[in-house]
Design a protein around this motif. Structure first.
Motif, PDB file in Angstrom:
ATOM      1  N   GLY A 260      -8.163   4.822   2.056  1.00 52.49           N
ATOM      2  CA  GLY A 260      -7.008   4.681   2.927  1.00 52.49           C
ATOM      3  C   GLY A 260      -7.314   3.666   4.018  1.00 52.49           C
ATOM      4  N   LEU A 261      -6.314   3.367   4.827  1.00 50.06           N
ATOM      5  CA  LEU A 261      -6.465   2.376   5.886  1.00 50.06           C
ATOM      6  C   LEU A 261      -7.509   2.813   6.915  1.00 50.06           C
ATOM      7  N   LYS A 262      -7.484   4.106   7.254  1.00 52.59           N
ATOM      8  CA  LYS A 262      -8.455   4.639   8.221  1.00 52.59           C
ATOM      9  C   LYS A 262      -9.876   4.493   7.689  1.00 52.59           C
ATOM     10  N   GLU A 263     -10.065   4.784   6.409  1.00 51.74           N
ATOM     11  CA  GLU A 263     -11.391   4.703   5.804  1.00 51.74           C
ATOM     12  C   GLU A 263     -11.831   3.241   5.613  1.00 51.74           C
ATOM     13  N   LEU A 264     -10.869   2.342   5.419  1.00 52.97           N
ATOM     14  CA  LEU A 264     -11.190   0.918   5.302  1.00 52.97           C
ATOM     15  C   LEU A 264     -11.850   0.417   6.586  1.00 52.97           C
ATOM     16  N   GLN A 265     -11.352   0.921   7.696  1.00 54.84           N
ATOM     17  CA  GLN A 265     -11.934   0.545   8.978  1.00 54.84           C
ATOM     18  C   GLN A 265     -13.381   1.042   9.086  1.00 54.84           C
ATOM     19  N   SER A 266     -13.632   2.273   8.624  1.00 54.99           N
ATOM     20  CA  SER A 266     -15.001   2.813   8.625  1.00 54.99           C
ATOM     21  C   SER A 266     -15.906   2.012   7.704  1.00 54.99           C
ATOM     22  N   LEU A 267     -15.381   1.625   6.548  1.00 58.98           N
ATOM     23  CA  LEU A 267     -16.158   0.819   5.605  1.00 58.98           C
ATOM     24  C   LEU A 267     -16.578  -0.496   6.239  1.00 58.98           C
ATOM     25  N   GLY A 268     -15.652  -1.079   7.004  1.00 60.82           N
ATOM     26  CA  GLY A 268     -15.943  -2.354   7.640  1.00 60.82           C
ATOM     27  C   GLY A 268     -17.123  -2.277   8.587  1.00 60.82           C
TER      28      GLY A 268
ATOM     29  N   MET B 259      -5.164   2.350  -0.379  1.00 62.45           N
ATOM     30  CA  MET B 259      -4.023   3.168  -0.794  1.00 62.45           C
ATOM     31  C   MET B 259      -2.769   2.877   0.035  1.00 62.45           C
ATOM     32  N   ASP B 260      -2.979   2.434   1.268  1.00 62.88           N
ATOM     33  CA  ASP B 260      -1.839   2.060   2.112  1.00 62.88           C
ATOM     34  C   ASP B 260      -1.501   0.597   1.834  1.00 62.88           C
ATOM     35  N   ASP B 261      -0.244   0.338   1.468  1.00 60.69           N
ATOM     36  CA  ASP B 261       0.127  -1.001   0.994  1.00 60.69           C
ATOM     37  C   ASP B 261       0.147  -2.054   2.090  1.00 60.69           C
ATOM     38  N   ASP B 262       0.520  -1.654   3.313  1.00 61.16           N
ATOM     39  CA  ASP B 262       0.602  -2.623   4.404  1.00 61.16           C
ATOM     40  C   ASP B 262      -0.744  -2.725   5.116  1.00 61.16           C
ATOM     41  N   ILE B 263      -1.604  -3.620   4.632  1.00 63.52           N
ATOM     42  CA  ILE B 263      -2.917  -3.805   5.233  1.00 63.52           C
ATOM     43  C   ILE B 263      -2.775  -4.790   6.391  1.00 63.52           C
ATOM     44  N   PRO B 264      -3.093  -4.361   7.616  1.00 65.97           N
ATOM     45  CA  PRO B 264      -2.968  -5.275   8.751  1.00 65.97           C
ATOM     46  C   PRO B 264      -3.777  -6.548   8.559  1.00 65.97           C
ATOM     47  N   TYR B 265      -3.270  -7.637   9.107  1.00 67.94           N
ATOM     48  CA  TYR B 265      -3.901  -8.953   8.942  1.00 67.94           C
ATOM     49  C   TYR B 265      -5.340  -8.947   9.454  1.00 67.94           C
TER      50      TYR B 265
ATOM     51  N   ASN C 277     -17.954  -9.109   4.501  1.00 68.92           N
ATOM     52  CA  ASN C 277     -18.742  -8.168   3.698  1.00 68.92           C
ATOM     53  C   ASN C 277     -18.911  -8.578   2.239  1.00 68.92           C
ATOM     54  N   GLY C 278     -18.299  -9.676   1.848  1.00 72.98           N
ATOM     55  CA  GLY C 278     -18.489 -10.177   0.492  1.00 72.98           C
ATOM     56  C   GLY C 278     -17.739  -9.414  -0.577  1.00 72.98           C
ATOM     57  N   TRP C 279     -16.642  -8.744  -0.196  1.00 69.43           N
ATOM     58  CA  TRP C 279     -15.828  -8.052  -1.199  1.00 69.43           C
ATOM     59  C   TRP C 279     -14.416  -8.619  -1.220  1.00 69.43           C
ATOM     60  N   THR C 280     -13.650  -8.230  -2.219  1.00 67.18           N
ATOM     61  CA  THR C 280     -12.250  -8.635  -2.327  1.00 67.18           C
ATOM     62  C   THR C 280     -11.385  -7.399  -2.151  1.00 67.18           C
ATOM     63  N   SER C 281     -10.410  -7.436  -1.249  1.00 70.75           N
ATOM     64  CA  SER C 281      -9.549  -6.272  -1.015  1.00 70.75           C
ATOM     65  C   SER C 281      -8.147  -6.522  -1.545  1.00 70.75           C
ATOM     66  N   THR C 282      -7.533  -5.451  -2.001  1.00 70.18           N
ATOM     67  CA  THR C 282      -6.158  -5.516  -2.502  1.00 70.18           C
ATOM     68  C   THR C 282      -5.495  -4.165  -2.256  1.00 70.18           C
ATOM     69  N   SER C 283      -4.193  -4.104  -2.437  1.00 67.53           N
ATOM     70  CA  SER C 283      -3.476  -2.852  -2.205  1.00 67.53           C
ATOM     71  C   SER C 283      -3.305  -2.076  -3.507  1.00 67.53           C
ATOM     72  N   PHE C 284      -3.050  -0.796  -3.370  1.00 66.98           N
ATOM     73  CA  PHE C 284      -2.843   0.098  -4.513  1.00 66.98           C
ATOM     74  C   PHE C 284      -1.667  -0.387  -5.364  1.00 66.98           C
ATOM     75  N   SER C 285      -0.570  -0.748  -4.688  1.00 63.58           N
ATOM     76  CA  SER C 285       0.631  -1.207  -5.403  1.00 63.58           C
ATOM     77  C   SER C 285       0.370  -2.475  -6.188  1.00 63.58           C
ATOM     78  N   ASP C 286      -0.439  -3.377  -5.621  1.00 60.65           N
ATOM     79  CA  ASP C 286      -0.747  -4.630  -6.322  1.00 60.65           C
ATOM     80  C   ASP C 286      -1.553  -4.370  -7.590  1.00 60.65           C
ATOM     81  N   VAL C 287      -2.445  -3.377  -7.537  1.00 54.17           N
ATOM     82  CA  VAL C 287      -3.220  -3.031  -8.735  1.00 54.17           C
ATOM     83  C   VAL C 287      -2.302  -2.451  -9.808  1.00 54.17           C
ATOM     84  N   GLU C 288      -1.355  -1.587  -9.395  1.00 49.55           N
ATOM     85  CA  GLU C 288      -0.370  -1.060 -10.352  1.00 49.55           C
ATOM     86  C   GLU C 288       0.453  -2.176 -10.979  1.00 49.55           C
ATOM     87  N   LYS C 289       0.901  -3.103 -10.140  1.00 54.31           N
ATOM     88  CA  LYS C 289       1.700  -4.240 -10.628  1.00 54.31           C
ATOM     89  C   LYS C 289       0.895  -5.075 -11.619  1.00 54.31           C
ATOM     90  N   LEU C 290      -0.362  -5.324 -11.282  1.00 53.57           N
ATOM     91  CA  LEU C 290      -1.248  -6.076 -12.171  1.00 53.57           C
ATOM     92  C   LEU C 290      -1.388  -5.371 -13.519  1.00 53.57           C
TER      93      LEU C 290
END
Length: 704
Positions: free
Chosen positions: A192-200, A215-221, A230-243
Motif C-alpha cells: 500500500g501507499l503507507k508501506e511504500l513510504q516505509s520501503l523507501g 495497491m493504491d492507484d494514485d501514487i504521489p509524484y 533504490n534501483g526498482w521500478t514502481s507501478t500501480s495495481f490497476s496498471d498491472v491488471e490492465k497489462l
C-alpha cells in the motif's frame, strides 16, 4: 398456560439433545498409536479414520479450490470494501492527534469479477517478467487487493512472502534482504501507499527487489524519486491488471507440494522466521476447519480485519471463499461504532456489515468484554441490576443447570438486555473463531452469554498452518482448546526439566507435538532451526515440536497449561510460568496489557503494566482525583496501590502461589501496539523487545 409449557419444553428438548450427544462429546479424541509409532501417545479426531488432506474431491491446491468456487458462485458477492466519505483529525486530551474516518456502505465485487481481476493480475505479473517459483512479497494491511494478489500469485505458481504491515525497519529488512541468513530473495513487493513510504526508508538495503506494485492507484509524484534512488521500478495495481488484460496467458497452476507461502512468524521470541507452507499444508487446515463450523455456506458474511500476514486470517478468508460466503473488509481501529478511528456518531464496520462469522484473537474479545463492563458500571442503577440478573440466569443455563434461563425467559433477557450488546458486532454473529493465544474463561463465558454465539477456540501455530485442535461448537467448557482437528495428530512427550510426564495422573501432561498434512516444510534457509523443531518418524509422518505444554482430558480435549520458553527458575528453586501468571492477572480491569519478568538472581518477580486508559480515568473520577494526563496519573502512589490491589485480587482468584504474584509493579501510560513494536500483529508480547525498552525500569524495580 401455553407460554409456561413452552418455557418448560424448550429446556427439556435441549437437555435431551445434550444427553444424546454426550457420548459423542466424550469421544472427541481417540488414541491412534499406529500413526505415532509410540503406543498411547498420539490422538486423532474420532470422526475421521485418517488425517484430512482435502474436503473437495480432485482439489489439491488453493489455486484449484479458488477457481472451482468462482465458477460455482459466479454471481454471488465475494469481496466488499467500505467507501471513504471523509477523513478528519481530532486532538485527544493529552494533545496527541488522532485520525477520524467517516465510512459509508460496502461496495461489492462478485466471484466472477474477482476471478477476472485475479486472472488479469496474474497475467500482468508474467508480462512484468515474474516467473514461476519466484518470490513476491505482499506488505500491506488486510484489504480486497491483498486477497486478489494472493490468488493471482497462486495461479502463476509464484510463492508469496507475507510481511506484517506493522513491522519495524529491522524486521522488515530481515524479511526481505537477500543478504540475510533467512533470505527470501524477494524480487517484487506488492504494498500500500503507507508501506511504500516505509520501503523507501530501507530501500538501499533491499538489493534483490526489482519491482514495487502499489495497491493504491494514485501514487504521489514525490514517490517517483524512489525508483532511481533504490534501483526498482514502481507501478500501480490497476496498471498491472490492465497489462494482463492486454497480454493474457494461461494459468500455470502449482502442485500440492509446491510452496504457496513463506509466512513469517510473529517474532514474539526474537526475529521472525520464514515458515514454508505448501498448498497441501494450507488446504488441509482449510478443509479441517470447514468440518468444525456448523452449516458454513453461501449465506455467511465474514468480517475481515486481522492481518492477512497471520495464518488465522489467511485460512479464514480462503475458507469463506471456498464455501461461497462473502468477505467484508474492515480494521481493528474501525471495528465498532466506538472504535478509535470512527468519527463520533458514525458507524463502525460491524454495524454496517452485520457479519455472521468472525475470527478474533483473545485481546480483541477481552477489549469488547471490558468495554461493555465499563459502560454498564458507568450507568449503574437499574441497568446494571438487570444485566447482573440476566447474566447470572444465562450462566446457570450454560453450565447445565435446570434453574437457569431457558426458553421464553432466555428470549426475554435477550430482548431486554443482550440485544444492545449483540448490536456492537452487528447483531447477527452466530460463530466466532478464536486463536493466536489462550482465551480466558471469563471472556469466553461473556461472549457466549452476551453475544449469544459459540466460540470455536483453536490451538495451532504458523508452523502447522494454524491446524492443531479446535473446540466443538456445542462444547460449553472453558479453558480448553478442543480435540485434534481432522487434519492433525496430537501427541505429548515428557519434559522432565519442567516436571511434566505422560504418566501424570489424572491426566497425561507434556510438550505438545503435532503431526499431519498441515505440518509445514520448515524454516526458509534455516536448517538448524528446522532440524531442532521438525522430526520425521519411521512411517514418514512429519511432526512439529511446539514448545507448548498441554494435558489431555479424558474426552480427548487438549488444555494448554504452560510454555517451555516462559518458565523461569527463581533464586530459591521455584518455577514461575510467566504466561500463566499474565493470563490470570489480565482479568484486572486496570490492565490493557502486562509483562511479568523474573530472573534466577531474585526470589520474586516484577511486572510492567500497560494501563487501561478508560478504566484508570473512571477510577480517578470516582476518587475525586483531577486528571491532568494518564502519565501523571500513573506516577501517583494511590494509583499504584489501586492497581496492585486489583492484581492481588485476581491472583488470589486464580490461586497463584505467593512467589508467582509480582512483588513490584511499574505502570506504563503508553499503550503497547504493533506499531510501537512491543507486541506482534496478533497482539502477543515481544518479551525481549519490551525487556530492552524498559530495561532501566526493570532494574529500578529490583533495586528499589
Amino acid at each position: 398456560m401455553n407460554a409456561y409449557i413452552v418455557g418448560l419444553v424448550v429446556p427439556l428438548i435441549f437437555l435431551l439433545y445434550r444427553s444424546r450427544h454426550s457420548a459423542d462429546r466424550k469421544r472427541r479424541g481417540l488414541p491412534a498409536a499406529e500413526a505415532a509409532g509410540e503406543p498411547g501417545l498420539a490422538v486423532r479426531n474420532h470422526r475421521f479414520a485418517s488425517p484430512l488432506s482435502s474436503a473437495w474431491a480432485g482439489v489439491a491446491t488453493l489455486a484449484e479450490l479458488f477457481e472451482r468456487t468462482c465458477r460455482k458462485h459466479r454471481e454471488r458477492v465475494l469481496l466488499g470494501t467500505r467507501v471513504l466519505i471523509q477523513r478528519d483529525t481530532d486532538k485527544g486530551p493529552d494533545g496527541r492527534i488522532f485520525e477520524k474516518l467517516e465510512l459509508g456502505e460496502y461496495r461489492w465485487l462478485t466471484y466472477g469479477q474477482v476471478f477476472e481481476s485475479v486472472s488479469s493480475f496474474a497475467s500482468g505479473l508474467t508480462a512484468l517478467g515474474i516467473r514461476r517459483e519466484e518470490r513476491v512479497a505482499i506488505y500491506a494491511d488486510t484489504r480486497d487487493r491483498w486477497f486478489i494478489a494472493l490468488q493471482a500469485c497462486f495461479r502463476r505458481n509464484v510463492t508469496v512472502v507475507t510481511i506484517y504491515a506493522s513491522l519495524g525497519e529491522e524486521a522488515l529488512c530481515h524479511s526481505l534482504n537477500e543478504q540475510n541468513l533467512c533470505q527470501t530473495e524477494v524480487t517484487t513487493v506488492i504494498c500500500g501507499l503507507k508501506e511504500l513510504q516505509s520501503l523507501g526508508q530501507v530501500g538501499g538495503q533491499l538489493d534483490s527487489v526489482k519491482r514495487v506494485i502499489c495497491m493504491d492507484d494514485d501514487i504521489p509524484y514525490r514517490f517517483s524519486s524512489l525508483d532511481a534512488q533504490n534501483g526498482w521500478t514502481s507501478t500501480s495495481f490497476s496498471d498491472v491488471e490492465k497489462l494482463g488484460r492486454e497480454n493474457p496467458v494461461e494459468a500455470d497452476l502449482p502442485l500440492s507440494a509446491d510452496v504457496a507461502v513463506i509466512m513469517y512468524t510473529s517474532g514474539s521470541t526474537g526475529l521472525p522466521k520464514g515458515v514454508m507452507m505448501t498448498h497441501g499444508n494450507v488446504l488441509a487446515t482449510v478443509s479441517a476447519v470447514m468440518t468444525i463450523v456448523p452449516n458454513l455456506g453461501p449465506k455467511d458474511v465474514y468480517l475481515a480485519y486481522l492481518p492477512m500476514a497471520h495464518i488465522l486470517e489467511l485460512v479464514a478468508e480462503n475458507l469463506i471463499a471456498a464455501v461461497g460466503g462473502s468477505i467484508g473488509y474492515g480494521s481493528a481501529l474501525t471495528l465498532t461504532d466506538t472504535s478509535s478511528k470512527v468519527k463520533e456518531g458514525k458507524t463502525g464496520d460491524a454495524t454496517q456489515l452485520m457479519p455472521t462469522v468472525m475470527a478474533a484473537v483473545p485481546a480483541i474479545l477481552d477489549r469488547v468484554r471490558d468495554g461493555v463492563h465499563r459502560k454498564i458500571n458507568a450507568k449503574g442503577g437499574l441497568s446494571k441490576k438487570l444485566f447482573d440478573i440476566a447474566y447470572g440466569r444465562r450462566l446457570h443455563a450454560i453450565n447445565g443447570s435446570w434453574f437457569g434461563a431457558w426458553g421464553l425467559e432466555k428470549a426475554l433477557w435477550n430482548f431486554l438486555v443482550f440485544k444492545k450488546i449483540q448490536a456492537i458486532l452487528g447483531g447477527r454473529i452466530r460463530f466466532i473463531l478464536c486463536g493466536g493465544a489462550p482465551l480466558s474463561g471469563d471472556s469466553q463465558r461473556f461472549i457466549n452469554i452476551c453475544l449469544g454465539a459459540p466460540i470455536g477456540q483453536g490451538y495451532g501455530l504458523t508452523e502447522t498452518c494454524a491446524g492443531g485442535t479446535f473446540s466443538d461448537f456445542d462444547d460449553t467448557s472453558v479453558g480448553r482448546v478442543g480435540p485434534p482437528l481432522p487434519c492433525s495428530y496430537i501427541k505429548l512427550i515428557d519434559w522432565p526439566e519442567g516436571g511434566y510426564s505422560t504418566n501424570d495422573s489424572p491426566m497425561p501432561r507434556g510438550e505438545i507435538v503435532i503431526g499431519g498434512p498441515n505440518v509445514t516444510l520448515g524454516y526458509f534457509k534455516n536448517e538448524e532451526k528446522t532440524e531442532e523443531s521438525y522430526k520425521v518418524d519411521e512411517r514418514g509422518m512429519r511432526w512439529f515440536y511446539t514448545g507448548d505444554i498441554g494435558k489431555f482430558h479424558k474426552d480427548g480435549c487438549l488444555e494448554i497449561i504452560d510454555r517451555k520458553k516462559d518458565i523461569v527458575k527463581l533464586q530459591h528453586g521455584e518455577y514461575v510460568s510467566l504466561g500463566k501468571v499474565e493470563a490470570a492477572l489480565l482479568a484486572s480491569p486496570f490492565l490493557d496489557n502486562i509483562m511479568v519478568h523474573a530472573d534466577p538472581f531474585h526470589s520474586y518477580c516484577v511486572a510492567l503494566v500497560a494501563v487501561s486508559h478508560p478504566a484508570l480515568e473512571q477510577w480517578a473520577l470516582e476518587q475525586g482525583i483531577t486528571i491532568l494526563n494518564i502519565s501523571e496519573l500513573c506516577k501517583k502512589e494511590e494509583t499504584l496501590k489501586a492497581v496492585q490491589a486489583s492484581l492481588l485480587k485476581e491472583a488470589k482468584a486464580a490461586r497463584l502461589e505467593k512467589f508467582e504474584i509480582p512483588a513490584k509493579v511499574k505502570l506504563i501510560a503508553d499503550p503497547w501496539t504493533p506499531e510501537s513494536g512491543l507486541v506482534t500483529a496478533a497482539l502477543k508480547l515481544k518479551r525481549e523487545v519490551i525487556r530492552k525498552t524498559f530495561q532501566e525500569d526493570l532494574s529500578q524495580l529490583y533495586t528499589s
